[in-house]
Design a protein around this motif. Sequence first.
Motif, PDB file in Angstrom:
ATOM      1  N   LEU A  12       0.795  -1.219   0.000  1.00  0.00           N
ATOM      2  CA  LEU A  12       0.000   0.000   0.000  1.00  0.00           C
ATOM      3  C   LEU A  12       0.830   1.273   0.000  1.00  0.00           C
ATOM      4  N   GLU A  13       2.121   1.155   0.318  1.00  0.00           N
ATOM      5  CA  GLU A  13       2.985   2.340   0.373  1.00  0.00           C
ATOM      6  C   GLU A  13       4.098   2.241  -0.660  1.00  0.00           C
ATOM      7  N   ARG A  14       4.615   3.373  -1.088  1.00  0.00           N
ATOM      8  CA  ARG A  14       5.671   3.404  -2.098  1.00  0.00           C
ATOM      9  C   ARG A  14       6.954   2.779  -1.553  1.00  0.00           C
ATOM     10  N   VAL A  15       7.704   2.156  -2.425  1.00  0.00           N
ATOM     11  CA  VAL A  15       8.964   1.543  -2.031  1.00  0.00           C
ATOM     12  C   VAL A  15       9.953   2.642  -1.637  1.00  0.00           C
ATOM     13  N   PRO A  16      10.547   2.559  -0.442  1.00  0.00           N
ATOM     14  CA  PRO A  16      11.538   3.566  -0.039  1.00  0.00           C
ATOM     15  C   PRO A  16      12.736   3.572  -0.995  1.00  0.00           C
ATOM     16  N   LEU A  74       3.937  -0.249 -21.424  1.00  0.00           N
ATOM     17  CA  LEU A  74       3.525   1.087 -21.000  1.00  0.00           C
ATOM     18  C   LEU A  74       3.200   1.130 -19.515  1.00  0.00           C
ATOM     19  N   CYS A  75       2.623   0.046 -18.994  1.00  0.00           N
ATOM     20  CA  CYS A  75       2.334  -0.020 -17.554  1.00  0.00           C
ATOM     21  C   CYS A  75       3.618  -0.191 -16.748  1.00  0.00           C
ATOM     22  N   ALA A  76       4.567  -0.963 -17.263  1.00  0.00           N
ATOM     23  CA  ALA A  76       5.814  -1.211 -16.538  1.00  0.00           C
ATOM     24  C   ALA A  76       6.578   0.075 -16.282  1.00  0.00           C
ATOM     25  N   VAL A  77       6.467   1.036 -17.198  1.00  0.00           N
ATOM     26  CA  VAL A  77       7.164   2.315 -17.050  1.00  0.00           C
ATOM     27  C   VAL A  77       6.719   3.047 -15.791  1.00  0.00           C
ATOM     28  N   MET A  78       5.511   2.773 -15.327  1.00  0.00           N
ATOM     29  CA  MET A  78       4.984   3.455 -14.153  1.00  0.00           C
ATOM     30  C   MET A  78       5.693   3.030 -12.867  1.00  0.00           C
ATOM     31  N   GLY A  79       6.262   1.825 -12.850  1.00  0.00           N
ATOM     32  CA  GLY A  79       6.824   1.264 -11.625  1.00  0.00           C
ATOM     33  C   GLY A  79       7.898   2.100 -10.954  1.00  0.00           C
ATOM     34  N   PRO A  80       8.977   2.469 -11.670  1.00  0.00           N
ATOM     35  CA  PRO A  80      10.044   3.233 -11.015  1.00  0.00           C
ATOM     36  C   PRO A  80       9.581   4.578 -10.476  1.00  0.00           C
ATOM     37  N   GLU A  81       8.571   5.174 -11.117  1.00  0.00           N
ATOM     38  CA  GLU A  81       8.106   6.484 -10.667  1.00  0.00           C
ATOM     39  C   GLU A  81       7.132   6.387  -9.496  1.00  0.00           C
ATOM     40  N   THR A  82       6.212   5.413  -9.553  1.00  0.00           N
ATOM     41  CA  THR A  82       5.213   5.308  -8.483  1.00  0.00           C
ATOM     42  C   THR A  82       5.728   4.532  -7.283  1.00  0.00           C
ATOM     43  N   GLY A  83       6.575   3.536  -7.519  1.00  0.00           N
ATOM     44  CA  GLY A  83       7.042   2.679  -6.428  1.00  0.00           C
ATOM     45  C   GLY A  83       5.949   1.784  -5.880  1.00  0.00           C
ATOM     46  N   LEU A  84       4.891   1.566  -6.671  1.00  0.00           N
ATOM     47  CA  LEU A  84       3.740   0.791  -6.208  1.00  0.00           C
ATOM     48  C   LEU A  84       3.488  -0.404  -7.125  1.00  0.00           C
ATOM     49  N   TYR A 224       7.084  -5.655 -10.925  1.00  0.00           N
ATOM     50  CA  TYR A 224       8.460  -6.090 -11.114  1.00  0.00           C
ATOM     51  C   TYR A 224       9.350  -5.001 -11.706  1.00  0.00           C
ATOM     52  N   THR A 225       8.868  -3.748 -11.642  1.00  0.00           N
ATOM     53  CA  THR A 225       9.723  -2.619 -12.012  1.00  0.00           C
ATOM     54  C   THR A 225       9.786  -1.569 -10.910  1.00  0.00           C
ATOM     55  N   ARG A 226       8.975  -1.707  -9.875  1.00  0.00           N
ATOM     56  CA  ARG A 226       8.911  -0.666  -8.841  1.00  0.00           C
ATOM     57  C   ARG A 226      10.140  -0.634  -7.947  1.00  0.00           C
ATOM     58  N   TYR A 227      10.929  -1.709  -7.951  1.00  0.00           N
ATOM     59  CA  TYR A 227      12.165  -1.724  -7.170  1.00  0.00           C
ATOM     60  C   TYR A 227      13.387  -1.295  -7.989  1.00  0.00           C
ATOM     61  N   VAL A 228      13.162  -0.923  -9.255  1.00  0.00           N
ATOM     62  CA  VAL A 228      14.228  -0.392 -10.098  1.00  0.00           C
ATOM     63  C   VAL A 228      14.520   1.045  -9.646  1.00  0.00           C
ATOM     64  N   PRO A 229      15.784   1.473  -9.617  1.00  0.00           N
ATOM     65  CA  PRO A 229      16.099   2.853  -9.202  1.00  0.00           C
ATOM     66  C   PRO A 229      15.281   3.872  -9.986  1.00  0.00           C
ATOM     67  N   PRO A 230      14.750   4.900  -9.312  1.00  0.00           N
ATOM     68  CA  PRO A 230      13.838   5.856  -9.957  1.00  0.00           C
ATOM     69  C   PRO A 230      14.454   6.634 -11.113  1.00  0.00           C
ATOM     70  N   GLY A 231      15.778   6.737 -11.167  1.00  0.00           N
ATOM     71  CA  GLY A 231      16.412   7.482 -12.257  1.00  0.00           C
ATOM     72  C   GLY A 231      16.593   6.674 -13.523  1.00  0.00           C
ATOM     73  N   THR A 232      16.174   5.422 -13.522  1.00  0.00           N
ATOM     74  CA  THR A 232      16.324   4.566 -14.699  1.00  0.00           C
ATOM     75  C   THR A 232      15.520   5.137 -15.866  1.00  0.00           C
ATOM     76  N   PRO A 233      16.138   5.274 -17.056  1.00  0.00           N
ATOM     77  CA  PRO A 233      15.392   5.827 -18.208  1.00  0.00           C
ATOM     78  C   PRO A 233      14.129   5.033 -18.504  1.00  0.00           C
ATOM     79  N   SER A 234      13.032   5.739 -18.713  1.00  0.00           N
ATOM     80  CA  SER A 234      11.750   5.077 -18.999  1.00  0.00           C
ATOM     81  C   SER A 234      11.823   4.257 -20.278  1.00  0.00           C
TER      82      SER A 234
END
Length: 453
Positions: A12-16, A74-84, A224-234
């Motif tokens: 329920l919370e974003r990945v730190p 297109l949905c996978a791209v959301m993971g690094p930014e949302t962390g959810l 399976y993309t929300r744990y990727v570092p947020p700076g990873t190119p979309s």
Amino acid sequence: MQVEETGSAAVLERVPAHLRTTRVDRVFWSHFSPNLAPAAWVIGVLVVVLGLPGWTGFAVLLIGNLLGSLPVALCAVMGPETGLPQMEASRFSFGRIGKRLPSLINWANCVGWDAVNNVPSALAFILLLKMVGLAVPFWLALGILAFAQLLASMGGHDIVQAIEKYLGWVLLVSFAIVGVIAVFQSSGQGGAASSAAPHFADIMIGIGAVSSFNMAWAAYASDYTRYVPPGTPSSRVFWLTFGGTFLSSFIMELFGLLTGAAISDPSPGSLIAALQNWSGVFAPVALAAVAFSSIAINAANDNTAAYALISGGVHVNRMLSAVVTAGMGYLLAVLGEGTFVSLYENYLLLALYWIAPWCGIVLADWYCRPASLKSLRMQTLSGWTSSATSFVVVTVLTIGLFSSTPLYTGPVAAMLGGADVGYLVGFFLAALGQIALLNMRGRRVSVVRFQDA
């Protein structure tokens, strides 16, 4: 490898930021390995059974996989930014209450996929054990595989993604050997190709079945993309996801297309018997690949189901959620063993009726927001939103008007000779509706900002 947190907060919370350490190459394997499965091979056989062999069947596979893989990427791209997780991220458009409905539907979807994937794997496992002198009943072989999948999924995303990478290499090599042998051995064994022109209805059913197999992963994508570092190119996340999803399913389905005419019917028993016969000394490799492929796909499936159940409002321990999912999938597989073909074909098409409108809304909400709402893209809305209502209405309408299954044929589908275009209508209708809702909301926000100024 680390065990993921088991509490509902992990969903329920974003990945730190300090936990976003997943290597980006894992994104490819997370979407590649699960499709290296007999279920994908059976889809290729189904295309032949529909009367779509040769280049027509090839085009159906190509179009279906493109349509199915694009929403996933297109949905996978959301993971690094949302962390959810993907279903939890639905709250940005559906609201905290509204996202519970698609989340629970997705959980039920995961249970169904568990059964679909486990039936052929259990049959292959039985034959593999028989080759070494061990006779086991279906329920026991299925139970052993289901338990292995459960253990993997209970560890969470990191363990699941490690399994996908390393087991993926084994499955890729095994199916490549078996597939090439099967194509050469089956050549000339099928009947003469029909000279009749393919029916539009059959083409649309084929494209629907193929695209459904991939599009179902859209509801899993950011898990399976929300744990990727947020700076990873979309763009990198997009292409790794798209490449993994498209390549694996297309390769396996192409094997099914090329061997389909020589297989008596699109059932797991017929497929496994044919592969065992064609493989010769490599028969153990064929059986092992089919048997253990379910671990790759259902480990991810059970893990995602645990996330979805929590997002659906059932705030239980993540490991307990995985146990419930695996247990229900096991029971469904035991009960549905003898009716695999009809269940599988109908299940693929029925899954599209909800996933297509959901994709349309989520993707439109993320990518088509007016400028005034860009900064609010990750604002969590409370309650049940208009988007959630739109999802229900569009899903019901597409089923009622456009569906074409042995259970029910809608009036529009009947007018089109049985062609099922409901998934296309559902996706675009829901997406256009969401864009309209966003534009109305954007105008209200602009007016408020102007008055405050």
